[in-house]
Design an enzyme around this catalytic site. Structure first.
Site, PDB file in Angstrom:
ATOM      1  N   GLU A 174       0.814  -1.210   0.000  1.00  0.00           N
ATOM      2  CA  GLU A 174       0.000   0.000   0.000  1.00  0.00           C
ATOM      3  C   GLU A 174       0.845   1.257   0.000  1.00  0.00           C
ATOM      4  O   GLU A 174       1.879   1.318   0.667  1.00  0.00           O
ATOM      5  CB  GLU A 174      -0.853   0.039   1.252  1.00  0.00           C
ATOM      6  CG  GLU A 174      -1.902  -1.008   1.248  1.00  0.00           C
ATOM      7  CD  GLU A 174      -2.937  -0.711   2.285  1.00  0.00           C
ATOM      8  OE1 GLU A 174      -4.101  -0.935   2.003  1.00  0.00           O
ATOM      9  OE2 GLU A 174      -2.584  -0.244   3.361  1.00  0.00           O
TER      10      GLU A 174
ATOM     11  N   CYS B  41      -2.867   7.630   9.136  1.00  0.00           N
ATOM     12  CA  CYS B  41      -1.743   7.072   9.886  1.00  0.00           C
ATOM     13  C   CYS B  41      -2.180   5.911  10.753  1.00  0.00           C
ATOM     14  O   CYS B  41      -3.161   5.995  11.479  1.00  0.00           O
ATOM     15  CB  CYS B  41      -1.153   8.141  10.782  1.00  0.00           C
ATOM     16  SG  CYS B  41      -0.199   9.286   9.843  1.00  0.00           S
TER      17      CYS B  41
END
Ligand code: SF4
Length: 382
Positions: A99, A362
């Site tokens: 990713e 995050c």
């Protein structure tokens, strides 16, 4: 099922200029052809040998037959609702999922930007920043409690070529140059040291992407024995971001288990040395988790450490992941924490939770190899 392995063919993006010159020369082509190939690969961002225009057809045929230019295949891309981030899921040659996230900061009001592909092209035309958050490993061995990347089985290290190819693939999708790179995707960069250093040299070299170290940030959970070497290998010119998450030994060991091996004390001592030599300021990443590390004592402790190291602090309100029942602090609590730091003279930013709706914020990046799913895949803070 038969295990797919990485091909032993040369992967051009894994090569330094010198290594490519050797490959070219050892196959009876003139050395200067390497410069031309590198220019097409990094400056013109071609993703096929056939797109290279100024090479003899024998060399193109040789490259096509004997080498790989790409080893990542795009599986899907998901754009966040506010259009500020796009998560790219790619498949490696050995069938694992990787990713990367594009964070777009546009130079015009959001309301003027269209949806879908048009957005990306529109954003590309507008003045602004295209920051790519790259992964360095498939999974993560650090296993921070709040981060999806550390859940499940560790895949493997990405090669230098696979790290830089994430940028090429995204640039080609958005049809625009990438301006900034953050090593904050899946994995602990310093746990894949050699490949990360090589990727950084490709990003910074004139024959590579030619990016200034100011535009590159490497984020680490803090591995003291590797930090000094990192400083040396990057000449102190690449930005360093350290995932602090707590100023208290016990709490940090709970959140970032590597703290049990390398205590905060030891990390801070090493950062004292780095601070003297680094040509950029250090940044602390601090994931704020309700009831765990959002107290006044933590704010004061963090302010003390930040002041000692002249560090900026990025506050990241916890982004929920499936496996952990942790709390995102309220806006009031975040503000209180921020103000306490500022009162002590520390420069603080509260990081927007861009991409949370697509699990690209995050701590939300994950390796999901069992299903090849595109839904649960997510960035970390290291
Ligand atoms: S925050 Fe970084 S170091 Fe921690 S588990 Fe996630 S990817 Fe690994």
């Amino acid at each position: 099922m038969e295990k797919v392995v990485l091909s032993s063919r040369p992967y051009i993006r894994d090569f330094t200029k010198l290594e490519l010159e050797k490959l070219i020369e050892s196959n009876q082509f003139p050395r200067y052809r390497a410069d031309q190939i590198l220019d097409w690969v990094y400056q013109k961002n071609v993703r096929s040998f056939d797109a290279i225009k100024n090479l003899p057809k024998e060399l193109i045929a040789f490259l096509k037959e004997k080498a790989d230019l790409n080893r990542l295949e795009l599986v899907s891309k998901h754009e966040s609702f506010n259009h500020e981030s796009i998560k790219f899921l790619t498949r490696t040659q050995d069938g694992l999922l990787c990713e990367s996230v594009l964070i777009v900061q546009r130079g015009r009001p959001r309301s003027q930007v269209d949806f879908g592909d048009k957005l990306v092209l529109g954003a590309a035309r507008a003045k602004g920043r295209n920051t790519v958050c790259v992964s360095t490993q498939l999974g993560c061995r650090i296993r921070c409690i709040f981060c999806a990347s550390g859940k499940g089985k560790f895949g493997r290290n990405l090669t230098a070529g696979e790290i830089v190819e994430q940028i090429s693939l995204i640039a080609s999708e958005i049809k625009e140059r990438v301006t900034n790179i953050v090593f904050m995707g899946m994995g602990e960069p310093l746990d894949n040291y050699e490949n990360v250093i090589k990727a950084l040299s490709i990003l910074r070299a004139k024959w590579g992407y030619g990016l200034s170290g100011r535009r590159i940030t490497v984020s680490t959970s803090g591995i003291p024995p590797k930090l000094r070497q990192f400083l040396k290998d990057t000449e102190g010119k690449v930005r360093l971001s350290v995932s602090l998450h707590s100023s208290n030994e016990e709490t940090r060991s709970f959140l970032v288990p590597i703290n049990k091996k390398y205590h905060l004390d030891e990390l801070i001592k090493e950062l004292d040395f780095i601070h003297q030599k680094l040509k950029r300021e250090i940044t602390f990443e601090y994931t704020l988790i309700g009831g765990i590390n959002d107290t006044r004592e933590e704010a004061e402790g963090t302010a003390r450490l930040a002041s000692r190291l002249g560090a900026k602090v990025n506050l990241i309100p916890y982004n929920p992941i499936q496996e952990m029942n942790l709390e995102t602090p309220s806006k009031t609590k975040i503000e209180e924490f921020r103000k306490l730091l500022e009162l002590k003279g520390v420069v603080v930013t509260v990081r927007q939770t861009a991409g949370r709706d697509i699990n690209a914020a995050c701590g939300q990046l994950r390796l999901d190899r069992t299903t090849g799913a595109t839904e649960d895949v997510a960035t970390s803070t290291s």
